[in-house]
Write a protein that holds these residues in place. Structure first.
Motif, mmCIF file in Angstrom:
data_model
loop_
_atom_site.group_PDB
_atom_site.id
_atom_site.type_symbol
_atom_site.label_atom_id
_atom_site.label_comp_id
_atom_site.label_asym_id
_atom_site.label_seq_id
_atom_site.Cartn_x
_atom_site.Cartn_y
_atom_site.Cartn_z
ATOM 1 N N GLN A 103 0.827 -1.210 0.000
ATOM 2 C CA GLN A 103 0.000 0.000 0.000
ATOM 3 C C GLN A 103 0.860 1.258 0.000
ATOM 4 O O GLN A 103 0.550 2.238 -0.691
ATOM 5 C CB GLN A 103 -0.922 -0.007 1.223
ATOM 6 C CG GLN A 103 -1.996 -1.073 1.192
ATOM 7 C CD GLN A 103 -2.634 -1.304 2.553
ATOM 8 O OE1 GLN A 103 -2.067 -0.976 3.594
ATOM 9 N NE2 GLN A 103 -3.819 -1.883 2.554
ATOM 10 N N GLY A 107 0.742 3.948 -2.921
ATOM 11 C CA GLY A 107 0.286 5.292 -2.573
ATOM 12 C C GLY A 107 1.346 6.342 -2.878
ATOM 13 O O GLY A 107 1.024 7.432 -3.384
ATOM 14 N N ASN A 124 -0.479 12.046 1.820
ATOM 15 C CA ASN A 124 -0.562 10.891 2.714
ATOM 16 C C ASN A 124 0.744 10.123 2.821
ATOM 17 O O ASN A 124 1.103 9.633 3.893
ATOM 18 C CB ASN A 124 -1.645 9.923 2.231
ATOM 19 C CG ASN A 124 -3.038 10.499 2.324
ATOM 20 O OD1 ASN A 124 -3.397 11.114 3.314
ATOM 21 N ND2 ASN A 124 -3.839 10.310 1.282
ATOM 22 N N LEU A 273 -1.816 7.811 8.208
ATOM 23 C CA LEU A 273 -3.176 8.177 7.810
ATOM 24 C C LEU A 273 -3.975 8.390 9.088
ATOM 25 O O LEU A 273 -4.062 7.496 9.927
ATOM 26 C CB LEU A 273 -3.793 7.072 6.948
ATOM 27 C CG LEU A 273 -3.163 7.002 5.556
ATOM 28 C CD1 LEU A 273 -2.997 5.580 5.098
ATOM 29 C CD2 LEU A 273 -3.997 7.797 4.575
ATOM 30 N N ASP A 283 -7.887 11.996 5.307
ATOM 31 C CA ASP A 283 -8.329 11.510 4.004
ATOM 32 C C ASP A 283 -9.200 10.278 4.256
ATOM 33 O O ASP A 283 -8.694 9.153 4.338
ATOM 34 C CB ASP A 283 -7.106 11.164 3.144
ATOM 35 C CG ASP A 283 -7.466 10.752 1.728
ATOM 36 O OD1 ASP A 283 -8.603 10.287 1.498
ATOM 37 O OD2 ASP A 283 -6.602 10.872 0.833
ATOM 38 N N GLU A 286 -9.112 7.144 1.690
ATOM 39 C CA GLU A 286 -7.849 6.400 1.749
ATOM 40 C C GLU A 286 -7.704 5.696 3.099
ATOM 41 O O GLU A 286 -7.243 4.552 3.175
ATOM 42 C CB GLU A 286 -6.672 7.346 1.508
ATOM 43 C CG GLU A 286 -5.315 6.660 1.429
ATOM 44 C CD GLU A 286 -5.161 5.744 0.225
ATOM 45 O OE1 GLU A 286 -4.143 5.017 0.170
ATOM 46 O OE2 GLU A 286 -6.048 5.737 -0.657
ATOM 47 N N ARG A 289 -9.613 2.534 3.193
ATOM 48 C CA ARG A 289 -8.981 1.490 2.375
ATOM 49 C C ARG A 289 -7.854 0.788 3.130
ATOM 50 O O ARG A 289 -7.572 -0.391 2.887
ATOM 51 C CB ARG A 289 -8.440 2.120 1.092
ATOM 52 C CG ARG A 289 -8.046 1.123 0.016
ATOM 53 C CD ARG A 289 -7.588 1.841 -1.236
ATOM 54 N NE ARG A 289 -6.303 2.494 -1.048
ATOM 55 C CZ ARG A 289 -5.139 1.865 -1.167
ATOM 56 N NH1 ARG A 289 -5.091 0.571 -1.417
ATOM 57 N NH2 ARG A 289 -4.013 2.528 -1.009
#
Length: 387
Positions: A103, A107, A124, A273, A283, A286, A289
């Motif tokens: 990830q 990202g 992020n 995050l 966010d 995101e 997720r």
């Protein structure tokens, strides 16, 4: 072996006294949140090998295999793969999660292609690495770690008797675990801000009145009035560590540190995050997720006995390995086996490390393959890699 000169980061949530007390220095009146030990580009430690102070990152860049060890460079690249910190929380940190390696890489690449500046407040992914971490308490240390069982969260929220929380209580009671946690966290973070401010205010008042299991959330709300993260925090396990106990935080596990002094080690990353308890960017898509929507046991770690008096905090991560030596008065000198690069940090006493004496809060960098002898009494944390 090199003494480290380290940077203290003055984040607003930091304690004004804990790090000065450890170092034996006078408080400045400003928060002192984290002292970084390592080669992270944000605040690399500095060493002096006779030609003046220079960043540890530059020393490693000049000769990575000599400094880190051939196996470490082959496995992780030409960079120190961990960052060691002293963390002093005087107020709750933001509620947050970290991505896994896949990830993080995806990202970071996406934001690079999109041209998002690396220092943009809405960015992020500051790097392409994951950020598993371990925090070990030096004082009583409070935190939040992983989701509670939905039924437990439902009871905690229901006891507040706040009408606007009833839909969340119903969701937590009626839905399967993953769906319940996902739907409630999504609803909390996407609610009308003014309506949520009122809900949080009512919930905080009730939590303060009830005390007991609700007391930590009343304290959080005192620092972050009206923040939806206060309700999100009630979905998480509340954990109290005693000195020497630790928590491991893997990818996707929501967590927050609330209060206390500890030694923290992590993969060398700054990817965060946020879920709340912060004025910074959240966010939500995101975040949803990345979060692992499953109830977990926080899994408090205690050090396990290893050879030669070493006490190891066992984690499933190769980027770092944290252990400690608690040496009583009269302990015989002990030569540590040669290893990949390591950082040794004193947290109590004044033990000898090679030809140096370390006071609390002081640390050294030991290049790969160099033997070190410990002498005298004190507590030393040892950070290295599994190579």
């Amino acid at each position: 072996m090199d003494r480290l000169a380290n940077t203290v980061r003055p984040y607003a949530w930091g304690s004004t006294t804990a790090i000065p007390d450890l170092l034996g220095t006078a408080p400045t009146g400003e928060p002192q949140a984290e002292m970084w030990m390592g080669a992270h580009p944000g605040a690399p430690s500095r060493i002096d090998r006779g030609t003046g102070a220079e960043p540890l990152s530059a020393v490693i860049d000049a000769a990575p295999e000599a400094e880190l060890g051939e196996a470490t460079v082959k496995k992780f690249g030409p960079h120190l793969p961990f960052l060691l910190k002293i963390l002093a929380a005087g107020a709750p940190l933001s509620l947050q999660v970290h991505p896994n390696l896949v990830q993080a890489r995806r990202g970071y690449e996406d934001e690079q292609r999109s041209g998002v500046p690396i220092d943009a407040p809405h960015r992020n992914y500051k790097d392409a690495n994951h950020k598993p971490e371990l925090v070990c308490a030096l004082t009583p240390f409070d935190g939040l770690c992983g989701f509670r069982a939905p039924g437990e969260s439902a009871e905690l929220l229901a006891a507040l008797e706040v009408d606007s929380l009833e839909p969340y209580v119903d969701l937590l009671r009626a839905h399967p675990e993953e769906a319940a946690l996902r739907e409630v966290l999504t609803a909390v973070l996407t609610a009308d801000p003014e309506e949520m401010r009122v809900t949080v205010t009512e919930a905080a008042t009730a939590a303060g009145r009830l005390g007991g299991a609700h007391a930590p959330y009343a304290a959080i709300a005192h620092h972050y009035p009206g923040d939806p993260g206060v309700i999100a925090a009630m979905l998480l396990n509340y954990v109290q560590l005693q000195p020497g106990e630790a928590l491991f935080l893997g990818a996707g596990v929501p967590h927050a540190y609330l209060n206390g002094l500890g030694v923290e080690i992590m993969a060398n990353s700054d990817n965060v995050l946020r879920c709340g308890l912060t004025p910074k960017h959240v966010d939500v898509p995101e975040l949803l997720r990345i979060v692992r929507f499953e109830a977990t046991d926080p899994g408090v770690l205690r050090p396990e006995a290893a050879p030669d008096g070493e006490e190891l905090y066992d984690t499933p991560i190769d980027e770092f390995r944290l252990s400690r030596y608690v040496r009583p008065e009269g302990a015989a000198p002990l030569t540590l086996p040669a290893s990949p690069a390591q950082i040794l940090l004193c947290t109590a006493g004044e033990p000898g490390v090679g030809q140096l004496t370390l006071a609390p809060g002081r640390s050294v960098f030991v290049p790969a393959g160099e033997n070190v002898t410990l002498s005298g009494a004190g507590t030393i944390y040892r950070a290295t890699v599994v190579a």
